[in-house]
Each structure stands twice: as C-alpha cells, then as structure tokens.
Design an enzyme around this catalytic site. Structure first.
Site, PDB file in Angstrom:
ATOM      1  CB  SER A 107      32.119  17.643  18.100  1.00 48.43           C
ATOM      2  OG  SER A 107      32.997  18.732  18.215  1.00 48.43           O
ATOM      3  CG  HIS A 157      30.162  21.500  20.979  1.00 44.13           C
ATOM      4  ND1 HIS A 157      29.947  21.683  19.622  1.00 44.13           N
ATOM      5  CD2 HIS A 157      31.024  20.469  21.096  1.00 44.13           C
ATOM      6  CE1 HIS A 157      30.635  20.773  18.959  1.00 44.13           C
ATOM      7  NE2 HIS A 157      31.303  20.035  19.818  1.00 44.13           N
TER       8      HIS A 157
END
Length: 308
Positions: free
Chosen positions: A86, A195
């Site tokens: 991430s 996400h």
C-alpha cells in the site's frame, strides 16, 4: 542471493515512530527534507493524537521507511530489491531511485488527503484470518450492495485476507466469517476503505498529479504489490503507485515473486513487524526475515550484508 527491503502499509504506525529513528545523519537529513517539502515540522506528525489522521500516518510511514533505508545503505547494507504494501510502495519507489523524495512527500500528502476527504468516517478495513479467498468471497457477495459496499482488499497470505468497505458491511462480513470458521476478524487501524473500487475517483486524481513529476528507471529491482511482479519503467511505476489505493494488494504473490528472483533476506522498514511475520509464513520461510523495530542497527546491517 539478494536482499529485499519491505515497507509496511497503514496500520503499522506507532506513536513516536519518527522520534525512534536511529540517531544518524541520514535519518536527520530525511527528516529535514520532509519538513522542507511539507512546509511544516514532520516530527509533529507521529504523536498519538496526530496519528488519528490518515495524512499523518501515511507521511510518517513514508519518512520512516526512506530514513531507515538510507541509514542502512550508509552502512553498506543497501538492498537489491524493494517492495511495499500500500503506502509502503512509495518509499520503496524512492529507495529504488524512481522518484525524488520531495516529490514523493508531496504526492503522498495529496494521496492521503484525497482518501481522508472522501471517507472521513464510517469506513475502514478488517483482517480475516483462517479462511481462504474461495471461502471468503461468497460471504462478501452476500453482504456487498449499494448501501453496504465491501470488497476483498489485501491477499496477504492464503489464509490472511483483508476486506474494505462500510462499517456495517465490515461487521456483517466479520460475523459471517467467524461463523464459517475464521479464527480472526479484527478491525485495523485504517479509517478508509483502501484497495477497492471505492477509491477509483481519487486514484484518477492522484494519477494526474503524479504524471507531472519527474521519474526515472529504478536502479534496483522494484516489485509492485499490485501486480506482484517487477516493473522496470519509471512511468509505469508512477502510474502503478497512483492506482494502488484502488487496487487489491497481492502481498503473498509479491513475496513469492521476490523469492523467485533470488531474494533470501527480507528486512522490514519501520514501523512494526507484520510483513516480517508474513514473510516467515510464506515462501520466504527458507530465508531470513527480520524487522527494523526490535533489532539493533548492527544486527540489521549484518543481516543485509550476509544476503548480498
């Protein structure tokens, strides 16, 4: 044999994490550069109250990752590969030479503000342990809808998954998962639904800003955790960075790809030890994985040198 530096994502933050960096000129330089790029003292961002903000969290993880990597490199312990989960993909790209650190600081600040402004409350992420993707996806399909959006977000290990979405949807999926045999359903310290398609619009805005900065071909192997493979073109990497907030994280496959490319030592940058534990559970089990937190600098340097 190669050394992989891994960079953790949101949820790994700890109060005081920037103040806990090694007393080293490279750490001091990194903090000063971040402060200049932001126009405010970056050291004010790692307090417990400050870390309630997505902006402070993501910037702290960026700065801590770059600072520790620079300290290790100054001791002759540079990596041959990098990968980040991430937000961790951004310090990985800086360490690989793709982006200037100051540009990364400004883009990460924008990234975090876009995410925080879009979802100031009522959304987040939940870790589900003990179920496979094939077992979890039908449960998501039962809950997901216009009023209760929820998506599979992180595939960290075959039975360590993360879902993202609205609070009520996360609670419903957690209840279903536990009833189907999951051994864990835990809300993470991530107050935004990362996400997944809920951040598609924000990713497009970030991509427009990221396209304006200079980028270069990486000088070491950069592995995308969105694609789970190495990327070698600077423009492609920057586009991947901008999009990763809205794409699932394929961390287990990323570790496997690093192993296949020869990585045998994985060193996790601050803060936390989540990626170290995941490496020990994955194909990296035959190698060595350790984290910056809880290990002396000389131990980290020696481990990285041994893997070179």
């Amino acid at each position: 044999m190669s050394v992989l530096f891994t960079f953790p994502g949101q949820g790994a933050q700890k109060p005081g994490m920037l103040h806990a960096l090694p007393d080293h000129p490279e750490a001091a330089r990194t903090l000063a550069e971040a402060t200049t790029a932001l126009g405010r003292d970056v050291l004010a961002m790692d307090g417990a109250d400050a870390l309630r903000s997505t902006v402070a969290v993501q910037l702290s993880l960026l700065v801590a990752g770059v600072a520790m990597a620079r300290v290790l490199a100054a001791h002759g312990a540079a990596p041959q590969m990098v990968a980040g989960l991430s937000i961790g993909a951004w310090p990985a790209a800086v360490v690989a030479g793709v982006l200037d650190f100051a540009d990364a600081v400004r883009l990460v600040e924008l990234r975090a503000r876009l995410m925080e402004d879009a979802y100031p409350s009522g959304y987040g992420m939940t870790a589900i342990g003990g179920l496979t993707r094939q077992q979890l996806e039908p449960l998501l399909a039962q809950v997901n809808g216009p009023a209760t959006p929820v998506y599979l977000a992180n595939l960290n290990a075959p039975r360590q998954l993360v879902v993202a979405g609205r609070d009520a949807a996360l609670d419903a999926v957690a209840d279903l998962a536990l009833a189907r045999g999951a051994n864990r359903a835990e809300r993470l310290a991530v107050p935004v639904p990362s996400h997944c398609p809920l951040l598609d619009a924000q990713a497009r805005t970030l991509a427009c800003a990221a396209a304006q900065v200079a980028c270069r071909r990486p000088h070491i192997t950069y592995i995308s955790s969105s694609a789970a493979r190495a990327l070698f073109d600077g423009d492609r990497i920057v586009a991947d960075l901008a999009a990763n907030m809205a794409r699932p994280v394929l961390w287990a496959d990323t570790l496997r790809h690093a192993w296949e490319r020869g990585a045998r030592v994985a060193v996790e940058m601050p803060s936390g030890s989540v990626l170290t534990r995941l490496a020990q559970d994955a194909d990296f089990g035959a190698g060595r994985a350790l984290c910056a937190d809880g290990n002396r600098l000389d131990t980290l340097v020696q481990a990285a040198r041994d893997g070179q």
